[in-house]
Motif scaffolding. Structure first.
Motif, mmCIF file in Angstrom:
data_model
loop_
_atom_site.group_PDB
_atom_site.id
_atom_site.type_symbol
_atom_site.label_atom_id
_atom_site.label_comp_id
_atom_site.label_asym_id
_atom_site.label_seq_id
_atom_site.Cartn_x
_atom_site.Cartn_y
_atom_site.Cartn_z
ATOM 1 N N TYR A 124 22.788 -16.623 2.666
ATOM 2 C CA TYR A 124 23.494 -17.829 2.224
ATOM 3 C C TYR A 124 22.673 -18.611 1.182
ATOM 4 O O TYR A 124 23.237 -19.244 0.300
ATOM 5 C CB TYR A 124 23.912 -18.696 3.414
ATOM 6 C CG TYR A 124 25.022 -18.004 4.189
ATOM 7 C CD1 TYR A 124 26.231 -17.714 3.568
ATOM 8 C CD2 TYR A 124 24.843 -17.588 5.495
ATOM 9 C CE1 TYR A 124 27.231 -17.033 4.245
ATOM 10 C CE2 TYR A 124 25.847 -16.917 6.180
ATOM 11 C CZ TYR A 124 27.039 -16.633 5.548
ATOM 12 O OH TYR A 124 28.036 -15.955 6.209
ATOM 13 N N MET A 141 36.000 -12.611 1.636
ATOM 14 C CA MET A 141 36.321 -13.128 2.976
ATOM 15 C C MET A 141 37.821 -13.412 3.093
ATOM 16 O O MET A 141 38.431 -13.177 4.140
ATOM 17 C CB MET A 141 35.512 -14.404 3.270
ATOM 18 C CG MET A 141 34.020 -14.187 3.389
ATOM 19 S SD MET A 141 33.544 -12.898 4.575
ATOM 20 C CE MET A 141 32.839 -11.671 3.507
ATOM 21 N N GLY A 168 33.425 -22.658 9.530
ATOM 22 C CA GLY A 168 32.870 -21.547 8.750
ATOM 23 C C GLY A 168 34.016 -20.702 8.225
ATOM 24 O O GLY A 168 33.939 -19.483 8.167
ATOM 25 N N GLY A 170 35.244 -20.227 5.333
ATOM 26 C CA GLY A 170 35.229 -19.726 3.952
ATOM 27 C C GLY A 170 36.174 -20.547 3.091
ATOM 28 O O GLY A 170 36.188 -21.780 3.149
ATOM 29 N N ASP A 191 33.342 -25.779 5.959
ATOM 30 C CA ASP A 191 32.356 -24.794 5.489
ATOM 31 C C ASP A 191 31.348 -25.510 4.598
ATOM 32 O O ASP A 191 31.428 -26.723 4.400
ATOM 33 C CB ASP A 191 33.064 -23.646 4.740
ATOM 34 C CG ASP A 191 32.265 -22.337 4.786
ATOM 35 O OD1 ASP A 191 31.159 -22.290 4.200
ATOM 36 O OD2 ASP A 191 32.752 -21.365 5.395
ATOM 37 N N ARG A 192 30.401 -24.770 4.054
ATOM 38 C CA ARG A 192 29.365 -25.348 3.196
ATOM 39 C C ARG A 192 30.016 -26.001 1.969
ATOM 40 O O ARG A 192 31.091 -25.580 1.533
ATOM 41 C CB ARG A 192 28.361 -24.265 2.795
ATOM 42 C CG ARG A 192 27.628 -23.678 4.021
ATOM 43 C CD ARG A 192 26.686 -22.547 3.665
ATOM 44 N NE ARG A 192 27.360 -21.510 2.945
ATOM 45 C CZ ARG A 192 26.978 -21.049 1.755
ATOM 46 N NH1 ARG A 192 25.933 -21.568 1.152
ATOM 47 N NH2 ARG A 192 27.644 -20.080 1.162
ATOM 48 N N THR A 220 30.687 -29.124 5.525
ATOM 49 C CA THR A 220 30.137 -29.178 6.880
ATOM 50 C C THR A 220 28.889 -28.324 6.993
ATOM 51 O O THR A 220 28.826 -27.244 6.401
ATOM 52 C CB THR A 220 31.198 -28.576 7.858
ATOM 53 O OG1 THR A 220 32.376 -29.400 7.821
ATOM 54 C CG2 THR A 220 30.696 -28.487 9.289
ATOM 55 N N ASP A 221 27.912 -28.805 7.766
ATOM 56 C CA ASP A 221 26.846 -27.919 8.239
ATOM 57 C C ASP A 221 27.091 -27.753 9.729
ATOM 58 O O ASP A 221 26.894 -28.693 10.510
ATOM 59 C CB ASP A 221 25.470 -28.540 7.973
ATOM 60 C CG ASP A 221 24.355 -27.639 8.500
ATOM 61 O OD1 ASP A 221 24.649 -26.616 9.153
ATOM 62 O OD2 ASP A 221 23.177 -27.971 8.264
ATOM 63 N N PHE A 222 27.534 -26.556 10.125
ATOM 64 C CA PHE A 222 27.970 -26.405 11.521
ATOM 65 C C PHE A 222 26.803 -26.426 12.509
ATOM 66 O O PHE A 222 27.005 -26.379 13.714
ATOM 67 C CB PHE A 222 28.912 -25.228 11.731
ATOM 68 C CG PHE A 222 28.498 -23.863 11.242
ATOM 69 C CD1 PHE A 222 27.208 -23.384 11.375
ATOM 70 C CD2 PHE A 222 29.469 -23.025 10.679
ATOM 71 C CE1 PHE A 222 26.870 -22.111 10.943
ATOM 72 C CE2 PHE A 222 29.135 -21.746 10.233
ATOM 73 C CZ PHE A 222 27.830 -21.286 10.365
ATOM 74 N N LYS A 236 35.907 -17.479 13.207
ATOM 75 C CA LYS A 236 36.230 -16.067 12.939
ATOM 76 C C LYS A 236 35.151 -15.446 12.066
ATOM 77 O O LYS A 236 34.838 -15.963 10.998
ATOM 78 C CB LYS A 236 37.586 -15.946 12.237
ATOM 79 C CG LYS A 236 37.909 -14.492 11.931
ATOM 80 C CD LYS A 236 39.149 -14.308 11.134
ATOM 81 C CE LYS A 236 38.908 -13.810 9.743
ATOM 82 N NZ LYS A 236 37.919 -12.744 9.547
ATOM 83 N N ASN A 237 34.630 -14.334 12.535
ATOM 84 C CA ASN A 237 33.577 -13.620 11.786
ATOM 85 C C ASN A 237 32.437 -14.554 11.389
ATOM 86 O O ASN A 237 31.923 -14.464 10.284
ATOM 87 C CB ASN A 237 34.145 -12.961 10.520
ATOM 88 C CG ASN A 237 34.868 -11.668 10.825
ATOM 89 O OD1 ASN A 237 35.718 -11.650 11.707
ATOM 90 N ND2 ASN A 237 34.547 -10.614 10.117
HETATM 91 C C1 LIG Z 1 31.134 -14.118 7.233
HETATM 92 S S1 LIG Z 1 31.778 -15.568 6.526
HETATM 93 C C2 LIG Z 1 33.317 -15.710 7.378
HETATM 94 C C3 LIG Z 1 34.306 -16.605 6.680
HETATM 95 C C4 LIG Z 1 35.649 -16.764 7.405
HETATM 96 N N1 LIG Z 1 35.523 -17.309 8.734
HETATM 97 C C5 LIG Z 1 36.375 -15.452 7.469
HETATM 98 O O1 LIG Z 1 36.348 -14.807 8.506
HETATM 99 O O2 LIG Z 1 36.938 -15.043 6.446
HETATM 100 C C6 LIG Z 1 30.809 -16.828 7.282
HETATM 101 C C7 LIG Z 1 31.068 -18.232 6.732
HETATM 102 O O3 LIG Z 1 30.157 -19.138 7.356
HETATM 103 C C8 LIG Z 1 29.808 -20.112 6.390
HETATM 104 N N2 LIG Z 1 28.556 -20.785 6.744
HETATM 105 C C9 LIG Z 1 27.298 -20.278 6.726
HETATM 106 N N3 LIG Z 1 26.416 -21.202 7.106
HETATM 107 C C10 LIG Z 1 27.115 -22.353 7.358
HETATM 108 C C11 LIG Z 1 26.764 -23.663 7.796
HETATM 109 N N4 LIG Z 1 25.490 -23.969 8.074
HETATM 110 N N5 LIG Z 1 27.747 -24.562 7.977
HETATM 111 C C12 LIG Z 1 29.049 -24.254 7.719
HETATM 112 N N6 LIG Z 1 29.463 -23.011 7.309
HETATM 113 C C13 LIG Z 1 28.490 -22.080 7.126
HETATM 114 C C14 LIG Z 1 29.664 -19.308 5.119
HETATM 115 O O4 LIG Z 1 29.689 -20.116 3.957
HETATM 116 C C15 LIG Z 1 30.837 -18.351 5.228
HETATM 117 O O5 LIG Z 1 31.983 -18.859 4.616
#
Ligand SMILES: C[S@@+](CC[C@H](N)C(=O)[O-])C[C@H]1O[C@@H](n2cnc3c(N)ncnc32)[C@H](O)[C@@H]1O
Length: 333
Positions: A124, A141, A168, A170, A191-192, A220-222, A236-237
């Motif tokens: 990331y 994604m 998260g 995307g 998401d970021r 968001t920072d999850f 999801k994923n």
């Molecule tokens: C593998 S992708 C999956 C995206 C979506 N859920 C999908 O299945 O199509 C993981 C997602 O987590 C997000 N992500 C990573 N670190 C994050 C954070 N600290 N806070 C929020 N989102 C984050 C990434 O930007 C990315 O969009």
């Protein structure tokens, strides 16, 4: 021959990605064409393009019709206008993910991230520093999310749902399929910040404008905080990207948001879990390219993380895509 086929296997993935970048599937548009015609349309070298097209007949991406080449039915999702297009994911996997596999030896020797060893940063962080690749990642994604929305609709009752937060999420590729079937639902993609900024533009390629109007983006920072107030939360994923401890941190953020949400709120975790030898390739990707120390998530470990994060699992189903869906409620004291 078997060794040779496997030894050059990566070249075929690259060849498919080159064809996808050149939009050959879209240009063919259901017809057959000669290499010379396709070279003219793509501005490429005719003789070399001919070799590429020949090569793509081997795994069955293209088939020969006399001197011409045609896209096979199995590879129709290489077209950008296919309802379940995988065009961007095909490019992402054959380029960024395949490049990352150069770090596999480091991961096998040390258990540590090959991606970090190669690039000096996490996946990331790398996407933060490379906007073009980040946009390709986001589009990949969205490609992967499309088919899951149809499966979720068949498996989960969204009738009384008013708001979904896709944590998260995307660009939000999962939401339009669900929201088009349920016009009362509003969606929030958490998401970021840079992903949220690109999100509406990327989603506009696949989503109806009326649905798009009902989706908002919440940077968001999850690991810190997730938007509250929804009756469905989706991961999801996401969890398979992280070590067990980081999964628990993410789940605790979602639990804190759900504690401030309506009583019937539920968390839907959708994950391609690593459970058999057949999933070994996925586990290797997670070890090489994801969070340092990630070894692949199975249902037992996911249930442990959910319990530690504050949830009670109410149901589990396997989706036709091979993902598992675990529906959870907040654990009451
Ligand atoms: C593998 S992708 C999956 C995206 C979506 N859920 C999908 O299945 O199509 C993981 C997602 O987590 C997000 N992500 C990573 N670190 C994050 C954070 N600290 N806070 C929020 N989102 C984050 C990434 O930007 C990315 O969009």
């Amino acid at each position: 021959m078997e060794i040779l086929k496997l030894a050059v296997g990566g070249w075929f993935a690259r060849a498919m990605a080159v064809a996808a970048r050149l939009e050959i599937a879209d240009i063919l548009d259901g017809k057959s064409m000669t290499a010379a015609e396709l070279a003219e349309r793509t501005g490429t070298h005719p003789e070399v393009l001919h070799r590429l097209l020949q090569m793509l007949t081997v795994p069955g991406v293209l088939e020969r019709v006399g001197d011409e080449f045609r896209l096979t039915e199995a590879y129709a999702p290489l077209r950008a206008d296919h309802p379940f297009t995988q065009r961007h994911f095909a490019i992402l996997a054959a380029e960024l993910y395949d490049d990352a596999m150069a770090g596999m030896m480091h991961t096998v020797r040390t258990g540590r991230s090959g991606f970090k060893e190669l690039y000096g940063m996490s996946l990331y962080e790398y996407l933060d520093a490379h906007p073009d690749t980040a946009e390709l990642f986001d589009k990949g994604m969205v490609d992967l999310a499309g088919p899951i929305a149809a499966c979720l609709l068949a498996e989960h009752d969204f009738t009384d749902v008013t708001t979904i937060v896709d944590v998260g999420g995307g660009s939000g590729g999962l939401l339009p399929g669900i929201m088009a079937a349920h016009p009362r639902i509003g969606g929030v993609v958490a998401d970021r910040a840079d992903v949220c900024e690109r999100g509406p533009g990327i989603l506009a390629r696949v989503a109806d404008p009326a649905v798009l109007d009902r989706i908002t983006y919440a940077p968001t920072d999850f690991f810190d905080e997730v938007p509250a107030g929804a009756d469905r939360y989706v991961l999801k994923n996401v969890l398979h990207d992280w070590t067990y401890d980081n999964c628990v941190r993410i789940l605790r953020s979602v639990a804190a948001a759900m504690a401030k949400s309506p009583d019937g709120a539920r968390l839907l975790v959708v994950e391609p879990l690593v459970e058999t030898d057949l999933d070994g390739w996925r586990a290797m990707f997670q070890a090489v390219a994801c969070d340092e120390g990630t070894l692949g998530l199975d249902e037992t470990r996911l249930r442990e993380a959910l319990a530690e994060g504050g949830f009670t699992v109410e149901s589990m189903a396997r989706l036709p895509t091979g993902h598992k869906l675990l529906v959870s409620a907040l654990r009451t004291a």
